[in-house]
Design a protein around this motif. Structure first.
Motif, PDB file in Angstrom:
ATOM      1  N   GLN A 241       8.347   9.574   7.766  1.00 24.49           N
ATOM      2  CA  GLN A 241       8.808   9.442   9.152  1.00 24.49           C
ATOM      3  C   GLN A 241      10.316   9.210   9.208  1.00 24.49           C
ATOM      4  O   GLN A 241      11.012   9.787  10.050  1.00 24.49           O
ATOM      5  N   ILE A 242      10.828   8.365   8.313  1.00 24.94           N
ATOM      6  CA  ILE A 242      12.264   8.093   8.265  1.00 24.94           C
ATOM      7  C   ILE A 242      13.029   9.376   7.944  1.00 24.94           C
ATOM      8  O   ILE A 242      14.028   9.706   8.597  1.00 24.94           O
ATOM      9  N   ALA A 243      12.559  10.102   6.932  1.00 22.88           N
ATOM     10  CA  ALA A 243      13.233  11.342   6.533  1.00 22.88           C
ATOM     11  C   ALA A 243      13.236  12.344   7.681  1.00 22.88           C
ATOM     12  O   ALA A 243      14.250  13.005   7.945  1.00 22.88           O
ATOM     13  N   HIS A 244      12.115  12.446   8.372  1.00 26.97           N
ATOM     14  CA  HIS A 244      11.995  13.391   9.486  1.00 26.97           C
ATOM     15  C   HIS A 244      12.935  13.009  10.621  1.00 26.97           C
ATOM     16  O   HIS A 244      13.635  13.861  11.184  1.00 26.97           O
ATOM     17  N   GLN A 245      12.971  11.725  10.949  1.00 31.06           N
ATOM     18  CA  GLN A 245      13.837  11.258  12.043  1.00 31.06           C
ATOM     19  C   GLN A 245      15.309  11.486  11.723  1.00 31.06           C
ATOM     20  O   GLN A 245      16.070  11.975  12.568  1.00 31.06           O
ATOM     21  N   LEU A 246      15.714  11.141  10.508  1.00 31.89           N
ATOM     22  CA  LEU A 246      17.117  11.295  10.125  1.00 31.89           C
ATOM     23  C   LEU A 246      17.504  12.777  10.052  1.00 31.89           C
ATOM     24  O   LEU A 246      18.636  13.146  10.375  1.00 31.89           O
ATOM     25  N   TRP A 247      16.554  13.627   9.642  1.00 33.20           N
ATOM     26  CA  TRP A 247      16.844  15.070   9.597  1.00 33.20           C
ATOM     27  C   TRP A 247      17.151  15.580  10.994  1.00 33.20           C
ATOM     28  O   TRP A 247      18.088  16.360  11.192  1.00 33.20           O
ATOM     29  N   HIS A 248      16.365  15.152  11.981  1.00 36.09           N
ATOM     30  CA  HIS A 248      16.600  15.597  13.351  1.00 36.09           C
ATOM     31  C   HIS A 248      17.912  15.033  13.901  1.00 36.09           C
ATOM     32  O   HIS A 248      18.582  15.681  14.711  1.00 36.09           O
ATOM     33  N   GLU A 249      18.289  13.819  13.473  1.00 34.67           N
ATOM     34  CA  GLU A 249      19.576  13.272  13.905  1.00 34.67           C
ATOM     35  C   GLU A 249      20.729  14.092  13.333  1.00 34.67           C
ATOM     36  O   GLU A 249      21.758  14.263  13.995  1.00 34.67           O
ATOM     37  N   ASP A 250      20.541  14.609  12.118  1.00 31.97           N
ATOM     38  CA  ASP A 250      21.575  15.450  11.505  1.00 31.97           C
ATOM     39  C   ASP A 250      21.541  16.890  12.019  1.00 31.97           C
ATOM     40  O   ASP A 250      22.498  17.640  11.835  1.00 31.97           O
ATOM     41  N   ASN A 251      20.425  17.275  12.642  1.00 33.24           N
ATOM     42  CA  ASN A 251      20.274  18.632  13.182  1.00 33.24           C
ATOM     43  C   ASN A 251      19.836  18.564  14.645  1.00 33.24           C
ATOM     44  O   ASN A 251      18.697  18.950  14.993  1.00 33.24           O
ATOM     45  N   PRO A 252      20.713  18.039  15.515  1.00 36.52           N
ATOM     46  CA  PRO A 252      20.325  17.814  16.916  1.00 36.52           C
ATOM     47  C   PRO A 252      19.993  19.089  17.686  1.00 36.52           C
ATOM     48  O   PRO A 252      19.355  19.027  18.732  1.00 36.52           O
ATOM     49  N   GLU A 253      20.419  20.239  17.151  1.00 37.53           N
ATOM     50  CA  GLU A 253      20.132  21.495  17.863  1.00 37.53           C
ATOM     51  C   GLU A 253      18.664  21.901  17.723  1.00 37.53           C
ATOM     52  O   GLU A 253      18.180  22.753  18.471  1.00 37.53           O
ATOM     53  N   VAL A 254      17.938  21.295  16.781  1.00 39.88           N
ATOM     54  CA  VAL A 254      16.512  21.610  16.580  1.00 39.88           C
ATOM     55  C   VAL A 254      15.682  20.617  17.380  1.00 39.88           C
ATOM     56  O   VAL A 254      15.670  19.426  17.074  1.00 39.88           O
ATOM     57  N   HIS A 255      14.992  21.110  18.406  1.00 44.69           N
ATOM     58  CA  HIS A 255      14.232  20.220  19.285  1.00 44.69           C
ATOM     59  C   HIS A 255      12.736  20.225  18.990  1.00 44.69           C
ATOM     60  O   HIS A 255      12.015  19.356  19.477  1.00 44.69           O
ATOM     61  N   ASP A 256      12.264  21.187  18.210  1.00 47.40           N
ATOM     62  CA  ASP A 256      10.831  21.201  17.895  1.00 47.40           C
ATOM     63  C   ASP A 256      10.637  20.769  16.444  1.00 47.40           C
ATOM     64  O   ASP A 256      11.568  20.313  15.785  1.00 47.40           O
ATOM     65  N   HIS A 257       9.406  20.883  15.974  1.00 44.48           N
ATOM     66  CA  HIS A 257       9.105  20.486  14.600  1.00 44.48           C
ATOM     67  C   HIS A 257       8.699  21.689  13.755  1.00 44.48           C
ATOM     68  O   HIS A 257       7.996  21.551  12.752  1.00 44.48           O
ATOM     69  N   ASP A 258       9.168  22.859  14.189  1.00 42.72           N
ATOM     70  CA  ASP A 258       8.858  24.086  13.474  1.00 42.72           C
ATOM     71  C   ASP A 258       9.911  24.316  12.393  1.00 42.72           C
ATOM     72  O   ASP A 258      10.730  25.226  12.468  1.00 42.72           O
ATOM     73  N   HIS A 259       9.878  23.452  11.394  1.00 44.91           N
ATOM     74  CA  HIS A 259      10.841  23.567  10.289  1.00 44.91           C
ATOM     75  C   HIS A 259      10.111  23.259   8.992  1.00 44.91           C
ATOM     76  O   HIS A 259       8.954  22.829   8.985  1.00 44.91           O
ATOM     77  N   GLY A 260      10.787  23.491   7.906  1.00 47.80           N
ATOM     78  CA  GLY A 260      10.169  23.295   6.603  1.00 47.80           C
ATOM     79  C   GLY A 260       9.900  21.832   6.282  1.00 47.80           C
ATOM     80  O   GLY A 260      10.259  20.926   7.042  1.00 47.80           O
TER      81      GLY A 260
ATOM     82  N   PRO B  10       0.848  -1.198   0.000  1.00 47.76           N
ATOM     83  CA  PRO B  10       0.000   0.000   0.000  1.00 47.76           C
ATOM     84  C   PRO B  10       0.883   1.248   0.000  1.00 47.76           C
ATOM     85  O   PRO B  10       1.670   1.460   0.923  1.00 47.76           O
ATOM     86  N   GLN B  11       0.762   2.057  -1.028  1.00 47.38           N
ATOM     87  CA  GLN B  11       1.629   3.228  -1.148  1.00 47.38           C
ATOM     88  C   GLN B  11       1.395   4.247  -0.036  1.00 47.38           C
ATOM     89  O   GLN B  11       2.295   4.994   0.332  1.00 47.38           O
ATOM     90  N   SER B  12       0.188   4.256   0.522  1.00 47.60           N
ATOM     91  CA  SER B  12      -0.084   5.190   1.623  1.00 47.60           C
ATOM     92  C   SER B  12       0.791   4.853   2.827  1.00 47.60           C
ATOM     93  O   SER B  12       1.309   5.753   3.498  1.00 47.60           O
ATOM     94  N   LEU B  13       0.985   3.563   3.089  1.00 48.39           N
ATOM     95  CA  LEU B  13       1.842   3.148   4.200  1.00 48.39           C
ATOM     96  C   LEU B  13       3.308   3.445   3.898  1.00 48.39           C
ATOM     97  O   LEU B  13       4.054   3.890   4.768  1.00 48.39           O
ATOM     98  N   VAL B  14       3.715   3.186   2.653  1.00 52.63           N
ATOM     99  CA  VAL B  14       5.111   3.430   2.270  1.00 52.63           C
ATOM    100  C   VAL B  14       5.434   4.920   2.361  1.00 52.63           C
ATOM    101  O   VAL B  14       6.483   5.308   2.892  1.00 52.63           O
ATOM    102  N   GLU B  15       4.531   5.764   1.868  1.00 43.85           N
ATOM    103  CA  GLU B  15       4.774   7.212   1.891  1.00 43.85           C
ATOM    104  C   GLU B  15       4.844   7.724   3.331  1.00 43.85           C
ATOM    105  O   GLU B  15       5.696   8.571   3.654  1.00 43.85           O
ATOM    106  N   ALA B  16       3.956   7.230   4.184  1.00 43.17           N
ATOM    107  CA  ALA B  16       3.961   7.667   5.583  1.00 43.17           C
ATOM    108  C   ALA B  16       5.244   7.231   6.277  1.00 43.17           C
ATOM    109  O   ALA B  16       5.856   7.997   7.038  1.00 43.17           O
ATOM    110  N   GLU B  17       5.689   6.005   5.993  1.00 45.93           N
ATOM    111  CA  GLU B  17       6.919   5.497   6.615  1.00 45.93           C
ATOM    112  C   GLU B  17       8.140   6.255   6.097  1.00 45.93           C
ATOM    113  O   GLU B  17       9.044   6.595   6.861  1.00 45.93           O
ATOM    114  N   ALA B  18       8.181   6.536   4.793  1.00 45.76           N
ATOM    115  CA  ALA B  18       9.304   7.277   4.214  1.00 45.76           C
ATOM    116  C   ALA B  18       9.389   8.683   4.816  1.00 45.76           C
ATOM    117  O   ALA B  18      10.478   9.182   5.124  1.00 45.76           O
TER     118      ALA B  18
END
Length: 444
Positions: free
Chosen positions: A316-335, A306-314
């Protein structure tokens, strides 16, 4: 209720539900008649309110409830008849919602992605290797030496000796920002281990080479993210007086050291260390076996996702990895964070394996017991010292949070079930070989 299929492509499904106005009106009348005997209204005896007045006062609300009940019932019946299991909540839209008026048919469009049929997999055909590592004497000795170092004392160096990294200096200090002393910036007889990084960055390094009775001006800059906002990013000067320079002296590896760590004697401490090491090795070995198991399943079993599940998981992965690369950002107020092809590929693997493990677990009747959930909650609560009660209440009231704790427990139990069906061989390896195998997991 009339149902017409509008889409059937891959896993995508679309249907149009039509609820005739006459059926809807009959439902409203039936509900009002059922309620009529209990309704009281000024000027009328209980149960004697005319139907026209009931319809005028309660009709719109009853009509809305009847529409919702009819649509929900039709969707439930459709899913039961078709055997479809929606991957996510079905999208329900009223086609003529803006212009609809009482007396019109209700036309609703329903769309969703169905979960795919999961093919059978021969679990007995999986070949797994279980690594075993004994607690070697050298590893036990290394652990003992680390414990002795952590329990070390400090002894005065010879008079006139210069402080080295790892030494403890006893100092009086007073800090100034813009020439003014600030609150919390002074102390007397403070024991500071050089190289411990327990003070502001750069502070300890400026005391290396100092001797007893030396007076040292330490110049530093508070970090931008410093806890006290009025000091963050500010330059500061600390007037320090060195009162003692002490060299580290590791504790003796003996029965006394063992007692400091809760063991009866040194032999008992060695046994405890060996057991702890072997638990750590077993945990690492299990992670390696699990990766091999999942890799084999991913390679052997393919089905539409189901592409809806794949898109949601992708996402989430992108968001998590972005925060790991930008540890100084603690909220989700980003683009917006756009998933890459690599994120999507990983998402496909996770969704495929998640659906497969869920299917295998369901057929094997794998469940997570209340006791296992309680243990998981207790373990998670340790991350919030002093707030355990609030954490328990949050978990009790939040189904999504409960599922986050239950999901990995369920997955591990399914992995154990699969490993129990597979062909498993044991291989004894060294600690170094195990470490290399664990490092290889991170490279994949």
């Amino acid at each position: 209720m009339q149902v017409k299929e509008t889409q059937n492509e891959g896993l995508k499904r679309g249907y149009q539900f039509t609820l005739p106005a006459a059926e809807l009106a009959a439902t409203v009348d039936a509900k009002l008649k059922e309620a009529q005997p209990e309704i009281e209204m000024k000027g009328f005896r209980k149960g004697k309110v005319p139907m026209a007045m009931l319809k005028k006062q309660f009709g719109p609300r009853i009509l809305g409830e009847a529409m919702q009940d009819a649509i929900d019932g039709a969707l439930r019946q459709h899913l039961q008849d078709s055997g479809d299991r929606p991957a996510t909540q079905p999208k329900v839209e009223m086609e003529n919602g803006d212009g609809w008026k009482e007396g019109d048919d209700v036309v609703v469009n329903v769309s969703y992605e169905a979960l795919p049929a999961i093919p059978e997999v021969d679990l007995g055909g999986l070949k797994l290797e279980k690594l075993t590592v004994p607690a070697e004497e050298s590893a036990i000795t290394e652990a003992l030496e680390n414990l002795a170092k952590s329990a070390q004392n400090f002894e005065d160096r010879r008079k006139g000796s210069k402080a080295k990294d790892g030494d403890q200096v006893v100092i009086d200090f007073k800090g100034f920002v813009d020439g003014e002393a600030f609150e919390g910036g002074a102390a007397e007889d403070y024991p500071l281990v050089l190289g411990s990084n327990s003070f502001i960055p750069g502070f300890e390094a400026q005391l290396v080479g100092a001797k007893v009775e030396d007076e040292v001006k330490v110049e530093v800059t508070f970090p931008e993210e410093y806890g006290a906002p009025h000091l963050a990013g500010k330059d500061a000067v600390f007037d320090c007086t060195v009162k003692a320079v002490k060299a580290p002296k590791p504790a003796e590896i003996d029965d006394e050291l063992a007692k400091k760590f809760g063991a009866e004697d040194l032999d008992a401490l060695k046994t405890q260390i060996a057991e702890r090491l072997e638990r750590e090795y077993a945990g690492a070995a299990r992670a390696i076996l699990k990766r091999s198991l999942l890799d084999q399943l991913d390679e052997r079993v393919k089905f539409d996702l189901p592409q809806s599940l794949v898109e949601a998981e992708a996402a989430q992965i992108a968001h998590q990895l972005w925060h790991e690369d930008n540890p100084e950002v603690h909220d989700h107020d980003h683009g917006s964070i756009e998933p890459t092809d690599e994120h999507k590929k990983l998402a496909e693997r996770r969704v495929r394996l998640g659906l497969l493990l869920a299917e295998i677990g369901q057929k094997a009747e794998v469940t997570v017991s209340d006791q296992e959930m309680t243990q998981a909650v207790l373990q998670a609560a340790r991350q919030y010292p002093g707030q355990e009660r609030a954490f328990f209440e949050f978990i009790q009231q939040n189904q999504a949070a409960q599922q986050q704790l239950r999901a990995p427990l369920f997955e591990d139990k399914v992995v154990d079930h699969i490993a129990g069906q597979a062909e498993v061989s044991e291989k004894k390896v060294s600690k170094e070989e195990l470490e290399k195998a664990v490092e290889a997991l991170d490279e994949l």
